[in-house]
Design a protein around this motif. Sequence first.
Motif, PDB file in Angstrom:
ATOM      1  N   GLU A   1       7.195   3.259  -3.620  1.00 46.70           N
ATOM      2  CA  GLU A   1       8.127   4.363  -3.390  1.00 46.70           C
ATOM      3  C   GLU A   1       7.411   5.681  -3.128  1.00 46.70           C
ATOM      4  O   GLU A   1       7.922   6.550  -2.409  1.00 46.70           O
ATOM      5  CB  GLU A   1       9.071   4.509  -4.597  1.00 46.70           C
ATOM      6  N   ASN A   2       6.223   5.850  -3.685  1.00 47.53           N
ATOM      7  CA  ASN A   2       5.458   7.086  -3.495  1.00 47.53           C
ATOM      8  C   ASN A   2       4.649   7.100  -2.203  1.00 47.53           C
ATOM      9  O   ASN A   2       3.878   8.037  -1.963  1.00 47.53           O
ATOM     10  CB  ASN A   2       4.503   7.302  -4.681  1.00 47.53           C
TER      11      ASN A   2
ATOM     12  N   ALA B   1       7.237   1.412   8.183  1.00 43.69           N
ATOM     13  CA  ALA B   1       6.598   0.197   8.699  1.00 43.69           C
ATOM     14  C   ALA B   1       6.813  -1.005   7.791  1.00 43.69           C
ATOM     15  O   ALA B   1       6.698  -2.148   8.239  1.00 43.69           O
ATOM     16  CB  ALA B   1       5.101   0.437   8.882  1.00 43.69           C
ATOM     17  N   ALA B   2       7.118  -0.750   6.532  1.00 43.02           N
ATOM     18  CA  ALA B   2       7.206  -1.826   5.544  1.00 43.02           C
ATOM     19  C   ALA B   2       8.507  -2.605   5.647  1.00 43.02           C
ATOM     20  O   ALA B   2       9.550  -2.051   6.010  1.00 43.02           O
ATOM     21  CB  ALA B   2       7.060  -1.248   4.139  1.00 43.02           C
ATOM     22  N   GLY B   3       8.428  -3.889   5.290  1.00 41.27           N
ATOM     23  CA  GLY B   3       9.636  -4.714   5.245  1.00 41.27           C
ATOM     24  C   GLY B   3      10.342  -4.621   3.909  1.00 41.27           C
ATOM     25  O   GLY B   3      11.473  -5.091   3.762  1.00 41.27           O
ATOM     26  N   LEU B   4       9.661  -4.019   2.920  1.00 40.40           N
ATOM     27  CA  LEU B   4      10.219  -3.907   1.579  1.00 40.40           C
ATOM     28  C   LEU B   4       9.610  -2.690   0.900  1.00 40.40           C
ATOM     29  O   LEU B   4       8.411  -2.416   1.060  1.00 40.40           O
ATOM     30  CB  LEU B   4       9.895  -5.168   0.769  1.00 40.40           C
ATOM     31  N   ILE B   5      10.424  -1.961   0.151  1.00 40.68           N
ATOM     32  CA  ILE B   5       9.949  -0.830  -0.651  1.00 40.68           C
ATOM     33  C   ILE B   5      10.198  -1.154  -2.115  1.00 40.68           C
ATOM     34  O   ILE B   5      11.303  -1.557  -2.498  1.00 40.68           O
ATOM     35  CB  ILE B   5      10.657   0.480  -0.257  1.00 40.68           C
ATOM     36  N   VAL B   6       9.155  -0.981  -2.935  1.00 40.56           N
ATOM     37  CA  VAL B   6       9.236  -1.287  -4.367  1.00 40.56           C
ATOM     38  C   VAL B   6       9.004  -0.012  -5.159  1.00 40.56           C
ATOM     39  O   VAL B   6       8.640   1.019  -4.596  1.00 40.56           O
ATOM     40  CB  VAL B   6       8.208  -2.374  -4.753  1.00 40.56           C
ATOM     41  N   PRO B   7       9.223  -0.033  -6.482  1.00 36.27           N
ATOM     42  CA  PRO B   7       9.009   1.176  -7.279  1.00 36.27           C
ATOM     43  C   PRO B   7       7.605   1.768  -7.124  1.00 36.27           C
ATOM     44  O   PRO B   7       6.667   1.102  -6.665  1.00 36.27           O
ATOM     45  CB  PRO B   7       9.267   0.687  -8.705  1.00 36.27           C
ATOM     46  N   ALA B   8       7.466   3.000  -7.525  1.00 40.38           N
ATOM     47  CA  ALA B   8       6.230   3.754  -7.348  1.00 40.38           C
ATOM     48  C   ALA B   8       5.067   3.168  -8.144  1.00 40.38           C
ATOM     49  O   ALA B   8       5.243   2.325  -9.030  1.00 40.38           O
ATOM     50  CB  ALA B   8       6.453   5.209  -7.762  1.00 40.38           C
TER      51      ALA B   8
ATOM     52  N   GLY C   1       0.813  -1.212   0.000  1.00 38.83           N
ATOM     53  CA  GLY C   1       0.000   0.000   0.000  1.00 38.83           C
ATOM     54  C   GLY C   1       0.840   1.251   0.000  1.00 38.83           C
ATOM     55  O   GLY C   1       2.072   1.206  -0.104  1.00 38.83           O
ATOM     56  N   ASP C   2       0.153   2.393   0.163  1.00 36.02           N
ATOM     57  CA  ASP C   2       0.846   3.678   0.072  1.00 36.02           C
ATOM     58  C   ASP C   2       0.406   4.710   1.095  1.00 36.02           C
ATOM     59  O   ASP C   2       1.152   5.618   1.417  1.00 36.02           O
ATOM     60  CB  ASP C   2       0.647   4.288  -1.320  1.00 36.02           C
TER      61      ASP C   2
END
Length: 265
Positions: A230-231, A239-246, A211-212
């Motif tokens: 990413e956005n 809070a996230a365990g992983l960040i992915v592209p926007a 989510g975002d």
Amino acid sequence: MKYRLVVTDLDGTLLDNEKRVSSANIEAIKRLREAGIMFTIATGRGERAAGPFIKLLGIDMPAVLFNGGEIYDPSRGPVYTSYLEKDVFHLVIDHFRNSEMGIVTFHHDRIFIADLKPSHDLYLKREKVEVERLKDPEEVDEVNKILLVGDVPLAKKMMAELEKKAGIRINHVQSDRFYLEVIPDGVSKAEGLRKLCDILGIDRQSVVAIGDNMNDLSMIEFAGLGVAVENAEEEIKRAAGLIVPANTENGVAYLIKKIIEGDIT
């Protein structure tokens, strides 16, 4: 493979800034299913606004709607629904009716607007959904949620004033730069996802949630793997365990590719 279900938010996550699902995301979701992993959505949208995307994505399993206030099965309709407490509904309507905030109310697949304001134009232009006009917002008092549209910092300030005056806590969450949602007590995307896991007979650790915005925080913290685009808001990223592209760069497709290829276990 550890993960059995991928759950994504719609606006700002799966959808791009024009409210479209890219061909890359659609193809990735198809490959995910072919790999034997379930896929669904968890959104603040109700049945009417989420319906076109449920159909487009071929979702044939329950989805989490109204920020966890409803579990919706495309073949059977709602299998669980929570309505806003009537005393809270009337308190919020009375407190905001003379403000600059646009008030939108929802009952399953129906959307209602009374006292059309400039802020409503923002909602109608962005969402492109059919609404029903009322003379008074309190004509329909069994609702899934109230959406306050416009200046969210002002809405939060006014909500704090109402809570202090009434001596109660009112469950509300920001779902967009211009949206503050009032939802039933105890409702959240995490609780909706918990109910979905019970229906499917799976463990929360086998779920990936992406989510975002702030209404996604609870499900990101609940899932076995919480993912932010990413956005996303900075608190969501932390809070996230992983960040992915926007969302504009096929972040969901990127995540799915990593899962299928075994890079995320």
